[in-house]
Scaffold this motif. Structure first.
Motif, mmCIF file in Angstrom:
data_model
loop_
_atom_site.group_PDB
_atom_site.id
_atom_site.type_symbol
_atom_site.label_atom_id
_atom_site.label_comp_id
_atom_site.label_asym_id
_atom_site.label_seq_id
_atom_site.Cartn_x
_atom_site.Cartn_y
_atom_site.Cartn_z
ATOM 1 N N ARG A 1 30.077 36.394 37.207
ATOM 2 C CA ARG A 1 29.371 37.030 37.742
ATOM 3 C C ARG A 1 29.440 36.404 39.384
ATOM 4 N N ALA A 2 29.974 35.427 39.116
ATOM 5 C CA ALA A 2 30.778 34.737 40.532
ATOM 6 C C ALA A 2 31.834 36.130 41.660
ATOM 7 N N GLN A 3 31.995 36.569 40.491
ATOM 8 C CA GLN A 3 33.690 37.653 41.130
ATOM 9 C C GLN A 3 32.756 38.697 41.320
ATOM 10 N N TYR A 4 32.161 39.418 40.465
ATOM 11 C CA TYR A 4 31.258 40.178 40.566
ATOM 12 C C TYR A 4 30.470 40.478 42.157
ATOM 13 N N LEU B 1 37.588 40.213 47.248
ATOM 14 C CA LEU B 1 37.995 40.002 46.166
ATOM 15 C C LEU B 1 39.040 39.243 45.651
ATOM 16 N N THR B 2 38.608 38.752 44.884
ATOM 17 C CA THR B 2 39.979 37.305 44.092
ATOM 18 C C THR B 2 40.649 37.068 43.326
ATOM 19 N N GLY B 3 41.398 38.289 43.520
ATOM 20 C CA GLY B 3 42.799 38.953 42.560
ATOM 21 C C GLY B 3 43.285 38.125 43.124
ATOM 22 N N GLU B 4 44.764 38.266 42.530
ATOM 23 C CA GLU B 4 45.586 38.157 43.492
ATOM 24 C C GLU B 4 46.640 38.566 44.251
ATOM 25 N N GLU C 1 33.931 33.030 52.782
ATOM 26 C CA GLU C 1 35.102 32.150 52.700
ATOM 27 C C GLU C 1 35.133 30.908 51.733
ATOM 28 N N SER C 2 34.727 30.657 51.699
ATOM 29 C CA SER C 2 33.621 29.086 50.955
ATOM 30 C C SER C 2 34.086 29.570 49.590
ATOM 31 N N ALA C 3 32.643 30.906 49.366
ATOM 32 C CA ALA C 3 33.034 31.171 48.090
ATOM 33 C C ALA C 3 34.088 31.854 47.458
ATOM 34 N N GLU C 4 34.313 32.372 48.627
ATOM 35 C CA GLU C 4 35.549 32.939 47.308
ATOM 36 C C GLU C 4 36.382 31.600 47.660
#
Length: 177
Positions: A71-74, A82-85, A147-150
């Motif tokens: 949910r956070a990533q979404y 983006l939170t992936g590689e 940025e901090s959330a990511e």
């Protein structure tokens, strides 16, 4: 079903990290009844394919929203983060060192006097770190500090993997004893 709706809209929920799980579950069951492919078994091929597509979309949306990390990533993805590689900025060195120490404890657990107690303590410590990261994510996201959330999400990914490895180690030790 409108496949262009975001997952929160699909279930009639307000977009945010905190959600009412009972409302999510109820909305999912209602939509599942309405869009289940079995209801379209007597229809034509195009309608059956659409029903399968709708059902798949519905299941993906539900699985995403019911998992706090997903949910956070979404939520971040809805903001274009983006939170992936591909988004990897360096995590703080103190966090990375802490992760190394935790993984070292995990690797040494089978040789400990009480391996299960060691793993239980490690799991408890990791769950506390995870809770702190979720709390930080929630505050950062609500405050618009993406940025901090990511960074919190990326830390959570490490912690989730560690929890999975702890569970796997417990399973292996269970088989040995």
């Amino acid at each position: 079903m409108n496949l262009s709706q975001n997952y929160f809209e699909l279930f009639g929920l307000e977009a945010g990290f905190v959600l009412d799980r009972a409302l999510l579950d109820t909305a999912f069951r209602e939509l599942q009844k309405e869009y289940h492919p079995d209801r379209f078994a007597h229809k034509g091929d195009a309608e059956q394919r659409q029903a399968v597509q709708n059902s798949t979309h519905l299941n993906t949306a539900y699985e995403t929203l019911k998992s706090p990390l997903s949910r956070a990533q979404y939520l971040l993805s809805l903001q274009g983060v983006l939170t992936g590689e591909e988004s990897r900025k360096q995590l703080p060195m103190d966090f990375l060192m802490q992760q190394m120490e935790l993984r070292e404890t995990l690797a040494e657990a089978p040789e400990a006097a009480d391996p299960f107690a060691t793993l239980e303590a490690l799991e408890s410590q990791t769950v506390e770190l995870e809770k702190a990261c979720f709390d930080h994510f929630q505050v950062a996201y609500a405050g618009g500090d993406l940025e901090s959330a990511e960074e919190s999400v990326r830390k959570l990914q490490f912690l989730k993997k560690l929890l999975s490895e702890i569970e796997a180690m417990e399973d292996r030790l269970d088989e040995e004893f």
